[in-house]
Design a protein around this motif. Structure first.
Motif, short mmCIF file in Angstrom:
data_model
loop_
_atom_site.label_atom_id
_atom_site.label_comp_id
_atom_site.label_asym_id
_atom_site.label_seq_id
_atom_site.Cartn_x
_atom_site.Cartn_y
_atom_site.Cartn_z
N GLU A 77 -0.94 -3.52 -13.52
CA GLU A 77 0.14 -3.82 -12.56
C GLU A 77 -0.28 -4.91 -11.58
OE1 GLU A 77 1.41 -0.24 -10.72
OE2 GLU A 77 2.19 0.65 -12.58
N SER A 78 -1.55 -4.97 -11.21
CA SER A 78 -2.03 -5.97 -10.27
C SER A 78 -2.09 -7.37 -10.88
CB SER A 78 -3.42 -5.58 -9.75
OG SER A 78 -4.30 -5.28 -10.82
N THR A 79 -1.96 -7.47 -12.20
CA THR A 79 -2.04 -8.79 -12.86
C THR A 79 -0.89 -9.69 -12.44
OG1 THR A 79 -3.15 -7.79 -14.77
CG2 THR A 79 -2.17 -9.96 -15.09
N GLU A 81 0.54 -9.99 -9.52
CA GLU A 81 0.20 -10.63 -8.25
C GLU A 81 -0.82 -11.75 -8.46
OE1 GLU A 81 -1.88 -9.54 -3.92
OE2 GLU A 81 -1.42 -7.94 -5.36
N LEU A 82 -1.79 -11.50 -9.33
CA LEU A 82 -2.78 -12.53 -9.62
C LEU A 82 -2.12 -13.77 -10.24
CD1 LEU A 82 -5.65 -13.64 -9.96
CD2 LEU A 82 -5.80 -12.35 -12.10
N THR A 196 -13.37 -6.91 -0.86
CA THR A 196 -12.87 -8.27 -1.09
C THR A 196 -13.80 -9.33 -0.52
OG1 THR A 196 -10.56 -7.54 -1.18
CG2 THR A 196 -10.95 -9.85 -0.61
N ASP A 217 -9.10 -8.22 -13.15
CA ASP A 217 -7.79 -8.21 -12.51
C ASP A 217 -7.18 -6.82 -12.40
OD1 ASP A 217 -7.75 -8.74 -15.36
OD2 ASP A 217 -5.57 -8.89 -15.23
N HIS A 219 -8.45 -4.59 -10.54
CA HIS A 219 -8.79 -4.13 -9.19
C HIS A 219 -8.07 -4.98 -8.15
CE1 HIS A 219 -11.69 -1.63 -11.12
NE2 HIS A 219 -12.53 -2.61 -11.43
N SER A 220 -7.32 -4.37 -7.28
CA SER A 220 -6.59 -5.11 -6.26
C SER A 220 -7.54 -5.80 -5.28
CB SER A 220 -5.65 -4.18 -5.50
OG SER A 220 -6.38 -3.11 -4.89
N THR A 221 -8.73 -5.22 -5.06
CA THR A 221 -9.71 -5.86 -4.17
C THR A 221 -10.17 -7.20 -4.74
OG1 THR A 221 -11.34 -4.42 -5.25
CG2 THR A 221 -10.56 -3.77 -3.06
N VAL A 223 -8.28 -9.12 -6.85
CA VAL A 223 -7.12 -10.02 -6.79
C VAL A 223 -7.01 -10.64 -5.39
CG1 VAL A 223 -4.60 -10.15 -6.90
CG2 VAL A 223 -5.87 -8.85 -8.64
N ARG A 224 -7.27 -9.83 -4.37
CA ARG A 224 -7.16 -10.35 -3.00
C ARG A 224 -8.27 -11.35 -2.68
NH1 ARG A 224 -5.66 -4.87 -1.77
NH2 ARG A 224 -7.79 -4.38 -1.07
#
Length: 269
Positions: A77-79, A81-82, A196, A217, A219-221, A223-224
């Motif tokens: 799911e975080s992909t 945003e990346l 991050t 990707d 991990h949201s940390t 991506v940020r």
């Protein structure tokens, strides 16, 4: 009697000729009206779609400081945003996909490909291919290839063995399947350190021209951390390319690659 009768017959013949002649001249007019109406009802042809803009040539990594950002284990799911972050900075990356995740999120795989990123094989279940049997290796790789092909229409020619675990058996199979083995140069351990700022620091302190950076990707940390990594390195003159572009498209099936030496003469940032 013969004379008047002939006159009447002659008159009748003239009248019949006039009537039928009139009908014969009217018929083409009616037909022309019908054809004209039919033509007016025919829709105008659709305008031709504009030709796509030609794709610009990849950077010459013998002349500029190239770096390959790679992302493992997705899509997730975080992909999404990346992908927005990469698009906003016009950066291309390489995604090493887990087959079962590619099957779960085919829309993200398709989006990666359509955005110009490189999609590649990372096994179907994140299996240790270096210790796996021949049957297991072939199953893991072919199922992932099929999942990616169904989602994007392309069949990858790059493989990243999970954990970097390889073997002579895997090398032979990868060579036969036409896939080069891509490892990495910089590992910020983002899967362990979910911080991050720490991820940013580890990458920025380690990279050199020609390096391959390993990120995840999922991990949201991570991506940020990507915007700061890109912006800081771009300010130092780095150009971000796919793995294939980093090596100028010269990757031999089965061989292992950890970095490109094409940038050695470029100097450090």
């Amino acid at each position: 009697m013969d004379g008047p009768m002939l006159v009447r017959r002659g008159a009748a013949g003239v009248l019949a000729a006039a009537v039928f002649g009139g009908l014969s001249t009217l018929a083409p007019v009616d037909e022309r009206v019908r054809l004209t109406a039919a033509r007016s009802e025919t829709p105008a042809p659709e305008p031709k779609a504009p030709r796509p803009e030609p794709k610009p040539p990849p950077p010459d990594c013998t002349r500029v400081k190239c770096l390959a950002l790679t992302f493992d284990d997705g899509p997730a799911e975080s992909t999404g945003e990346l992908l927005d972050i990469l698009a906003s900075r016009n950066v291309k990356a390489t995604f090493f996909l887990i087959g079962e995740n590619a099957a779960k999120y085919p829309g993200l795989v398709r989006r990666e490909h359509e955005a110009g990123h490189e999609v590649a094989d990372h096994s179907y279940t994140h299996a240790d291919l270096g210790r796996a049997s021949k049957k297991k290796i072939i199953s893991e790789l072919t199922r992932t290839q099929e999942a990616i092909r169904r989602a994007s229409g392309v069949t990858p020619d790059l493989l990243r063995p999970p954990y970097g675990s390889t073997s002579e058996r895997l090398t032979r199979i990868a060579r036969r399947m036409g896939m080069a083995q891509i490892l990495w140069t910089v590992d910020p351990l983002d899967w362990r350190h979910r911080d991050t700022e720490d991820i940013e620091r580890r990458v920025l302190e380690s990279v050199k021209p020609g390096h391959i950076v390993l990120l995840h990707d999922i991990h949201s940390t991570t991506v940020r951390a990507v915007p700061e990594i890109i912006d800081r390195l771009a300010a130092k003159g780095y150009v971000f390319v796919t793995v294939s572009e980093l090596f100028g498209g010269k990757l031999a099936p089965g061989e292992e690659y950890t970095q490109s030496n094409s940038g050695e003469g470029q100097g450090l940032p």
